[in-house]
Design an enzyme around this catalytic site. Sequence first.
Site, PDB file in Angstrom:
ATOM      1  N   GLU A 283      24.025  10.415  14.278  1.00 22.05           N
ATOM      2  CA  GLU A 283      24.710   9.120  14.372  1.00 22.05           C
ATOM      3  C   GLU A 283      23.698   8.083  13.909  1.00 22.05           C
ATOM      4  O   GLU A 283      22.755   7.758  14.617  1.00 22.05           O
ATOM      5  CB  GLU A 283      25.156   8.872  15.820  1.00 22.05           C
ATOM      6  CG  GLU A 283      26.166   7.766  15.949  1.00 22.05           C
ATOM      7  CD  GLU A 283      25.508   6.438  16.279  1.00 22.05           C
ATOM      8  OE1 GLU A 283      25.353   5.620  15.341  1.00 22.05           O
ATOM      9  OE2 GLU A 283      25.139   6.231  17.441  1.00 22.05           O
ATOM     10  N   CYS A 317      24.276  -0.229  16.464  1.00 19.12           N
ATOM     11  CA  CYS A 317      24.548   0.360  15.148  1.00 19.12           C
ATOM     12  C   CYS A 317      25.917  -0.022  14.621  1.00 19.12           C
ATOM     13  O   CYS A 317      26.143   0.000  13.410  1.00 19.12           O
ATOM     14  CB  CYS A 317      24.398   1.878  15.208  1.00 19.12           C
ATOM     15  SG  CYS A 317      25.405   2.632  16.498  1.00 19.12           S
TER      16      CYS A 317
END
Length: 512
Positions: A283, A317
């Site tokens: 990720e 993120c």
Amino acid sequence: MTVFPLVGTILRHHQQMHLMEMLKGHGLRFASLLRQEAYIGGKWVSASNGKLFPVTNPSTRKVIANVPDMDEVDTQAAIDAAYEAFQTWQRTTAKERSLLLRKWHNLMEEHKEDLALIMTAEAGKPLVEARGEIAYGSSFLEWYSEEARRIYGEVAQSPTNSKEMIFLRQPIGVTSMITPWNFPNAMITRKAAAALAAGCTCIIKPAEDTPLSGLAAVDLAEKAGFPPGVLNVVTASRKNTPAVGKLLCTSSKVAGISFTGSTAVGRHLYELCAHGIKRIGLELGGNAPFIVFNSANIKSAVEGLMVAKFRNTGQACISANRILVQEEIYDEFLEALKESVSKNLIVGDGFDKGVNQGPLINDSQLRKVENIVNESVAAGAKVVLGGKCLKKGSLFFEPTILSEVTEDMSCFQEEVFGPVISLKRFTTEEEALKIANSTDQGLASYFYSQDVSQVWRVARRLETGMVGINESLISAAEGAFGGVKQSGIGREGSKHGIDDFTYLKYLCIGVN
């Protein structure tokens, strides 16, 4: 930082007492959660080399703890412990694993305020946000306590009457988990809960900036009754992290790795895993577009952007990075946004009442944000609000709005990871999509529109793994979190989060 074992013990005790007293002043109830040792094979241990590294509160820049600075020797011990534990853990029933995860969840709920206080102390995250993260992290334990009992196999229709065909899902083995500093609780539970539910054992390497949250969470896992070696935590300084990470990727006893962090580091770990053909979940970084079309509800879009941009001071993120506003409503949107930022954001120490914007995590992150803003302004961007560090020597950066941004500016090309909004006008839907997709990253995207036809067109054409449509708070245990392009591999959360930790075994049974 090198210390003799006795000196290290005295130093840890002194730091722990100081941190304990500070947090007690904010309401800490259980000082036992303030762990300053790593956890391997069911024991709380120091580094074999006797070394420590400091943990600093980014709001005050004061050292609040010292934890073991582990190396390959300690990492191998954790791998061995996890490998040995897997031999029995893989044979536990789904119901047994489910009950342990539920106990862990219940303990997290019981101690949620203490966990939030610890997080604010080491990450600087405002207490209100820290509480939110603990609730979010705990939700994965609850979710996977339930999903553990839904890891189903399949019966396939055989092409002949002489055999039966069955597919089973089985745990892959020992899993390494390298987690980031920006969500130091939830990124551990999101990975570990899925792995444990599947029957895997875990080695967690928390970020060097925020190890205390991970240690506190695993302290509660121990209290929940997980057997020795099923969960392990290796702490290491920035200097030792590459060697620790390499072993976690290359050991023949490790079956898979899960990493959350930058694309550059993820690419390196991917290369390390290639030799052993490891199962890998990545990720990675994002550069999320946030598109506001003419038909949007401007009030809702501004509110959504405030959440998507300023959550954790922009250090997420999936934070909105490239703000695209259709030209007919650009001026109105900018004015409403300016007012909202000015009125609603309060910067300061995460423990102070009313604060909702904390510091950046460290000097490196501060320099990056400063450089991006300065380079963009030099290239022609206009500073509407903010634009600089609040105080020389501090890690607090002003909530910033840049207008008249162009696609070639640093603030559009790079993931800012800070409290900076970069605004660009666009004319047509086609132009907005072209700009939004003109990146090699594809984690999250957001757009606001009241045109139903446009909603379907844009949602399908955005090249990201997740799309928020008239909604910016997209993270949930039930959601499939992950990206496309260079933003990652695999999904976390949802029923699909189990996939990275299981493999299909095909049984072909002769019946004659």
